[in-house]
Design an enzyme around this catalytic site. Structure first.
Site, PDB file in Angstrom:
ATOM      1  CG  HIS A  76      -0.692   0.355  -2.527  1.00 38.04           C
ATOM      2  ND1 HIS A  76       0.499   1.037  -2.103  1.00 38.04           N
ATOM      3  CD2 HIS A  76      -0.538  -0.595  -3.194  1.00 38.04           C
ATOM      4  CE1 HIS A  76       1.513   0.130  -2.690  1.00 38.04           C
ATOM      5  NE2 HIS A  76       0.952  -0.916  -3.179  1.00 38.04           N
ATOM      6  CG  ASP A  78       0.807   2.763   1.335  1.00 37.88           C
ATOM      7  OD1 ASP A  78       0.203   2.254   0.407  1.00 37.88           O
ATOM      8  OD2 ASP A  78       1.413   1.776   2.223  1.00 37.88           O
ATOM      9  CG  ASP A 138       4.807  -1.526  -4.560  1.00 42.92           C
ATOM     10  OD1 ASP A 138       3.336  -1.607  -4.579  1.00 42.92           O
ATOM     11  OD2 ASP A 138       5.144  -2.675  -4.194  1.00 42.92           O
ATOM     12  CD  GLU A 171      -0.208  -3.131  -0.598  1.00 42.88           C
ATOM     13  OE1 GLU A 171      -0.386  -4.539  -1.006  1.00 42.88           O
ATOM     14  OE2 GLU A 171       0.842  -2.634  -0.700  1.00 42.88           O
ATOM     15  CD  GLU A 172       3.972  -1.165  -0.350  1.00 41.62           C
ATOM     16  OE1 GLU A 172       4.495  -2.308   0.179  1.00 41.62           O
ATOM     17  OE2 GLU A 172       4.217  -1.125  -1.527  1.00 41.62           O
ATOM     18  CG  ASP A 194      -0.065  -3.402  -5.414  1.00 40.10           C
ATOM     19  OD1 ASP A 194       0.834  -2.937  -5.698  1.00 40.10           O
ATOM     20  OD2 ASP A 194      -0.474  -3.911  -4.282  1.00 40.10           O
ATOM     21  CG  HIS A 376       9.026  -2.446  -1.843  1.00 32.92           C
ATOM     22  ND1 HIS A 376       8.678  -3.297  -0.512  1.00 32.92           N
ATOM     23  CD2 HIS A 376       7.996  -2.299  -2.399  1.00 32.92           C
ATOM     24  CE1 HIS A 376       7.367  -3.402  -0.699  1.00 32.92           C
ATOM     25  NE2 HIS A 376       6.980  -2.718  -1.892  1.00 32.92           N
TER      26      HIS A 376
END
Length: 399
Positions: A76, A78, A138, A171-172, A194, A376
């Site tokens: 992903h 994002d 990520d 995705e997040e 991922d 994150h």
């Protein structure tokens, strides 16, 4: 040929934070900017059918030998809304142990005392942040590793499977698979790349839901509030206080689920709490949602019908049910890892990936590691050597 770390460092310069409060797809226009750049890069390396659809999904094919499986690799584009992904300023540290000063001016330090994973990464080159943003490994690490593997396959004379590439937005915020075109993707099975420490192989994930709880109060001047004021904030605090303390993420691990308060805002008249609900076990997952319903009924009985409004929406389910009938794809991944010197470790995902949703859409899709740590947040990092090992693993997987 560009290295995987060079690709990754280019990609993190794109600000692609997703936004759960926007219903558009993608939820932020910047994701399409990265998507368009990836399409141009894919075409330049020889992926002739590379394109981005109207919703920001990127697809492409590396043709392989007829008769071999068609294997998908998905990542992903994002990054998480948890922290800013704008103006990411990465640097590469030749790590020999001890603390890493990310930002001297703001006294932000990445320390093995707080993050013991650093101890097993001594001697590697770590890509870190400057402490003011997340890094974006990520899942831009997954994007970089997939495209580096694709370029290797395009330039090899060795026999290999057909590779189908898919890069998703959002995705997040739980929407990465919403508009994924499984039918046209045409893979026999797929893997997400991922997240995950080097060697991790994941085909069990949380069942997941989101809950929004709205509390209605009645405001009146505090000087004459007796028996008339209803403070919605206090009712919200009461609601949260009725949830079990030991079922919070900071007290759980492994297969233990949780209910997490993710945001709150309010006034005397109106307050809103948002939660995420997670559990690997479907019965326990349902029980957690039922508990929120029971608390809602209790408080509405106490304060009057309509005081508390609960909305629960399921996000994704545990992919294990869909992977067990096709365990050969897990064995294939383990063999690829072992072939490049990785020690495969099967672990339950304490989160979710696009693969969970895709598995329920008819495309079995477990998750492969990308090598990063501390996703994150400002302390996120990824070893260059682990990214390179993941590329080798993906190439081996396609042989």
């Amino acid at each position: 040929m560009e290295t995987v770390s060079q690709r990754f460092l280019r990609y993190v310069a794109f600000a692609t934070t997703s936004n759960e409060d926007c219903e558009a797809c993608p939820s932020t226009p910047e994701q399409k900017v990265l998507g368009a750049a990836l399409v141009e890069e894919m075409k330049a390396m020889g992926i002739q059918d590379a394109y981005m659809d109207q919703d920001g999904y990127v697809y492409g094919t590396v043709p392989g030998d007829p008769g071999k499986p068609v294997i998908g690799l998905v990542a992903h584009m994002d990054t998480a809304p948890d922290m800013s992904g704008t103006n990411v300023t990465p640097k590469i540290v030749d790590y020999r142990g001890g603390d890493i000063v990310l930002n001297e001016a703001e006294n932000i330090v990445l320390s093995p005392a707080q993050f013991p994973s650093l101890n097993r990464n001594m001697g590697k080159h770590l890509i870190v942040t400057d402490g003011t943003t997340l890094l974006g490994a990520d899942d831009k690490a997954g994007v970089a590793e997939i495209l580096t593997a694709a370029e290797i396959l395009l330039n090899t004379k060795e026999s290999h499977c057909t590779l189908r590439i898919g890069f998703t937005p959002d995705e997040e915020i739980g929407r990465g698979a919403d508009r994924f075109n499984v039918k046209d993707f045409g893979a026999d099975f797929a893997y997400t790349a991922d997240g995950g420490t080097i060697g991790e192989l994941e085909y069990e994930n949380f069942n997941a839901a989101g809950a929004t709880v709205v509390f209605h109060g009645r405001n009146i001047h505090p000087g004459s509030a007796k028996n008339q004021m209803v403070n919605s904030q206090l009712i919200a605090m009461e609601f949260n206080g009725l949830l079990p303390v030991n079922a919070r993420p900071e007290y759980t691990e492994g297969y233990e689920g949780f209910v997490m308060l993710t945001s709150m805002e309010g006034s005397v008249e109106l307050t809103q709490l948002r939660y995420i609900i997670r559990d690997h076990d479907m019965k326990k997952f349902q029980a957690k949602k039922q508990l929120l319903e029971q608390i809602t009924r209790f408080l509405n009985t106490k304060y009057g019908e309509g005081t508390v409004e609960l909305t629960v929406k399921d996000s994704y389910y545990n992919m294990k049910e869909k992977i067990l009938p096709v365990m050969h794809i897990i064995e294939r991944a383990k063999a690829a890892m072992q072939a490049v010197g990785m020690n495969p470790v099967e672990v339950p995902v304490r989160g979710g990936t696009d693969g969970a949703r895709l598995s329920y859409m008819g495309l079995p899709c477990p998750n492969l590691c990308t090598g990063g740590e501390n996703y994150h947040g400002r302390y996120e990092y990824i070893p260059v050597e682990d990214m390179e090992a993941c590329v080798k693993m993906l190439v081996e997987l396609l042989k």
